[in-house]
Design a protein around this motif. Structure first.
Motif, PDB file in Angstrom:
ATOM      1  N   GLY A  26       0.811  -1.199   0.000  1.00 42.94           N
ATOM      2  CA  GLY A  26       0.000   0.000   0.000  1.00 42.94           C
ATOM      3  C   GLY A  26       0.850   1.257   0.000  1.00 42.94           C
ATOM      4  O   GLY A  26       2.061   1.229  -0.233  1.00 42.94           O
ATOM      5  N   PHE A  27       0.198   2.360   0.276  1.00 50.55           N
ATOM      6  CA  PHE A  27       0.850   3.663   0.274  1.00 50.55           C
ATOM      7  C   PHE A  27       2.009   3.710   1.257  1.00 50.55           C
ATOM      8  O   PHE A  27       3.127   4.054   0.897  1.00 50.55           O
ATOM      9  N   LEU A  28       1.750   3.336   2.504  1.00 52.71           N
ATOM     10  CA  LEU A  28       2.796   3.392   3.527  1.00 52.71           C
ATOM     11  C   LEU A  28       3.898   2.364   3.286  1.00 52.71           C
ATOM     12  O   LEU A  28       5.073   2.633   3.513  1.00 52.71           O
ATOM     13  N   GLY A  29       3.510   1.197   2.796  1.00 56.80           N
ATOM     14  CA  GLY A  29       4.505   0.172   2.482  1.00 56.80           C
ATOM     15  C   GLY A  29       5.445   0.632   1.389  1.00 56.80           C
ATOM     16  O   GLY A  29       6.663   0.482   1.493  1.00 56.80           O
ATOM     17  N   SER A  30       4.895   1.209   0.332  1.00 57.15           N
ATOM     18  CA  SER A  30       5.717   1.723  -0.762  1.00 57.15           C
ATOM     19  C   SER A  30       6.626   2.842  -0.281  1.00 57.15           C
ATOM     20  O   SER A  30       7.804   2.915  -0.662  1.00 57.15           O
TER      21      SER A  30
END
Length: 79
Positions: A26-30
């Protein structure tokens, strides 16, 4: 380089790394993978004594290579 540019580079590098390795994130993972990948790529460039000018494209390439390497190693450790 400003904080906003670091975030943009981190997001792009993380998204590219996830695509290259066929992972999902997701956004935070990326963002996290990209930012940590930027540190890994920078350290790798320092070890290899690469002459990097510090431009946007240079930083993006380093961050992407670092993020791909980080995800690859993470996968090998987890499996």
């Amino acid at each position: 380089m400003g904080l906003i540019m670091w975030i943009i580079i981190g997001l792009i590098a993380g998204a590219v790394a996830y695509r290259v390795l066929g992972s999902r994130g997701g956004f935070l993972g990326s963002l996290m993978v990209g930012l940590i990948g930027a540190l890994v790529g920078g350290k790798l460039a320092e070890i290899l004594r690469l002459n990097i000018s510090g431009g946007f494209i240079d930083q993006l390439v380093l961050a992407t290579v670092g993020a791909i390497l980080l995800l690859f190693v993470w996968r090998k450790i987890r499996s």
